[in-house]
Design an enzyme around this catalytic site. Structure first.
Site, PDB file in Angstrom:
ATOM      1  N   HIS A  47       9.010   8.616   1.508  1.00  8.89           N
ATOM      2  CA  HIS A  47       9.940   7.505   1.302  1.00  8.89           C
ATOM      3  C   HIS A  47      11.390   8.009   1.387  1.00  8.89           C
ATOM      4  O   HIS A  47      12.230   7.395   2.044  1.00  8.89           O
ATOM      5  CB  HIS A  47       9.775   6.889  -0.089  1.00  8.89           C
ATOM      6  CG  HIS A  47       8.465   6.225  -0.377  1.00  8.89           C
ATOM      7  ND1 HIS A  47       7.712   6.516  -1.490  1.00  8.89           N
ATOM      8  CD2 HIS A  47       7.766   5.267   0.296  1.00  8.89           C
ATOM      9  CE1 HIS A  47       6.628   5.758  -1.508  1.00  8.89           C
ATOM     10  NE2 HIS A  47       6.617   5.004  -0.430  1.00  8.89           N
ATOM     11  N   LYS A  92      -0.781  -5.738  -8.307  1.00  8.66           N
ATOM     12  CA  LYS A  92      -1.058  -4.296  -8.356  1.00  8.66           C
ATOM     13  C   LYS A  92      -0.707  -3.824  -9.766  1.00  8.66           C
ATOM     14  O   LYS A  92       0.374  -4.139 -10.256  1.00  8.66           O
ATOM     15  CB  LYS A  92      -0.137  -3.541  -7.381  1.00  8.66           C
ATOM     16  CG  LYS A  92      -0.548  -3.618  -5.927  1.00  8.66           C
ATOM     17  CD  LYS A  92       0.320  -2.663  -5.118  1.00  8.66           C
ATOM     18  CE  LYS A  92       0.083  -2.809  -3.633  1.00  8.66           C
ATOM     19  NZ  LYS A  92       1.016  -1.995  -2.833  1.00  8.66           N
ATOM     20  N   ARG A 131       3.837   5.621   9.454  1.00  7.96           N
ATOM     21  CA  ARG A 131       3.337   6.986   9.406  1.00  7.96           C
ATOM     22  C   ARG A 131       2.393   7.296  10.546  1.00  7.96           C
ATOM     23  O   ARG A 131       2.443   8.328  11.169  1.00  7.96           O
ATOM     24  CB  ARG A 131       2.607   7.231   8.077  1.00  7.96           C
ATOM     25  CG  ARG A 131       3.523   7.349   6.923  1.00  7.96           C
ATOM     26  CD  ARG A 131       2.819   7.091   5.635  1.00  7.96           C
ATOM     27  NE  ARG A 131       2.492   5.681   5.502  1.00  7.96           N
ATOM     28  CZ  ARG A 131       2.030   5.122   4.402  1.00  7.96           C
ATOM     29  NH1 ARG A 131       1.822   5.847   3.343  1.00  7.96           N
ATOM     30  NH2 ARG A 131       1.775   3.835   4.361  1.00  7.96           N
ATOM     31  N   SER A 168       1.721   7.009  -2.049  1.00 11.18           N
ATOM     32  CA  SER A 168       1.847   7.122  -3.513  1.00 11.18           C
ATOM     33  C   SER A 168       0.489   7.220  -4.193  1.00 11.18           C
ATOM     34  O   SER A 168       0.343   7.929  -5.192  1.00 11.18           O
ATOM     35  CB  SER A 168       2.618   5.927  -4.066  1.00 11.18           C
ATOM     36  OG  SER A 168       3.901   5.901  -3.521  1.00 11.18           O
TER      37      SER A 168
HETATM   38  P1  ADP Z   1       3.946  -1.015  -0.151  1.00 13.42           P
HETATM   39  O1  ADP Z   1       3.140  -1.245  -1.394  1.00 13.42           O
HETATM   40  O2  ADP Z   1       4.886  -2.125   0.208  1.00 13.42           O
HETATM   41  O3  ADP Z   1       3.181  -0.487   1.043  1.00 13.42           O
HETATM   42  P2  ADP Z   1       4.904   1.646  -0.505  1.00 13.42           P
HETATM   43  O4  ADP Z   1       5.739   2.134  -1.627  1.00 13.42           O
HETATM   44  O5  ADP Z   1       3.524   2.186  -0.395  1.00 13.42           O
HETATM   45  O6  ADP Z   1       4.930   0.099  -0.632  1.00 13.42           O
HETATM   46  O7  ADP Z   1       5.627   1.880   0.872  1.00 13.42           O
HETATM   47  C1  ADP Z   1       6.885   1.348   1.172  1.00 13.42           C
HETATM   48  C2  ADP Z   1       7.227   1.638   2.626  1.00 13.42           C
HETATM   49  O8  ADP Z   1       7.285   3.044   2.825  1.00 13.42           O
HETATM   50  C3  ADP Z   1       6.207   1.146   3.645  1.00 13.42           C
HETATM   51  O9  ADP Z   1       6.919   0.750   4.803  1.00 13.42           O
HETATM   52  C4  ADP Z   1       5.359   2.343   3.924  1.00 13.42           C
HETATM   53  O10 ADP Z   1       4.798   2.279   5.223  1.00 13.42           O
HETATM   54  C5  ADP Z   1       6.403   3.435   3.849  1.00 13.42           C
HETATM   55  N1  ADP Z   1       5.872   4.745   3.486  1.00 13.42           N
HETATM   56  C6  ADP Z   1       5.003   5.058   2.504  1.00 13.42           C
HETATM   57  N2  ADP Z   1       4.753   6.375   2.471  1.00 13.42           N
HETATM   58  C7  ADP Z   1       5.470   6.923   3.479  1.00 13.42           C
HETATM   59  C8  ADP Z   1       5.615   8.237   4.009  1.00 13.42           C
HETATM   60  N3  ADP Z   1       4.939   9.256   3.519  1.00 13.42           N
HETATM   61  N4  ADP Z   1       6.437   8.404   5.037  1.00 13.42           N
HETATM   62  C9  ADP Z   1       7.105   7.362   5.556  1.00 13.42           C
HETATM   63  N5  ADP Z   1       7.000   6.111   5.156  1.00 13.42           N
HETATM   64  C10 ADP Z   1       6.196   5.878   4.124  1.00 13.42           C
END
Ligand code: ADP
Length: 159
Positions: free
Chosen positions: A17, A41, A90, A128
């Site tokens: 992120h 969630k 990703r 996460s």
């Molecule tokens: P959500 O529950 O909306 O998917 P996340 O916190 O999991 O929220 O992810 C938020 C954003 O960050 C999404 O666009 C997701 O694809 C992106 N994301 C999550 N992990 C990574 C990572 N390791 N690298 C790049 N982008 C990521």
């Protein structure tokens, strides 16, 4: 002034992120990291805890704001006068869901442009939930999250 929103659960924020946010901050005038208060969630960290973790990681970057929102993302974007929605891509496995969301958001508010950004490949397999899983089992996640988040994960799982 181009304002971009980067929404997500960030439970917790990972280096994947952070990589996307830092790249976005070089392209847009202001980046709002928006924590989704999604009641369906059940999060590990409260919104307040997640906000502290994100602020700790990004304190040196001036054009970043950390906020949270409830309800429709497009309504939040309108209120914030944001023109851009940032999402991380990703791998191909993210594509179908992200395209669906981008097109649905556009159908609700067509002035909001979704921009996809790719993280550094060394973070491309992170999310996460895998971080929570490894930390819960007392594994080492220090390569994937900030020292502050690492400490907070340890506190959660030793309580
Ligand atoms: P959500 O529950 O909306 O998917 P996340 O916190 O999991 O929220 O992810 C938020 C954003 O960050 C999404 O666009 C997701 O694809 C992106 N994301 C999550 N992990 C990574 C990572 N390791 N690298 C790049 N982008 C990521």
């Amino acid at each position: 002034m181009t304002i971009a929103i980067y929404p997500g659960s960030f439970d917790p924020i990972t280096k994947g992120h952070l990589d996307v946010i830092k790249r976005a901050a070089t392209v847009f005038d202001k980046v709002i990291v928006a924590i989704a208060q999604n009641i369906s969630k059940k999060p590990l960290f409260s919104v307040k805890e997640r906000k502290e973790q994100i602020e700790d990681a990004l304190q040196s970057i001036a054009n970043i704001e950390v906020d949270s929102f409830e309800g429709l993302l497009v309504d939040y974007a309108k209120n914030k006068k944001a023109k851009v929605l940032i999402r991380g891509l990703r791998a191909v496995s993210d594509f179908e869901y992200e395209l669906q969301m981008a097109l649905m958001n556009r159908s609700q508010y067509d002035k909001l442009v979704t921009v996809f950004m790719a993280p550094n490949e060394k973070y491309s397999y992170l999310n996460s939930s895998i971080i929570r899983e490894i930390a819960k089992l007392d594994g080492d996640v220090s390569k994937f999250v900030t020292p502050y988040v690492c400490e907070k994960l340890k506190e959660k799982f030793t309580q």
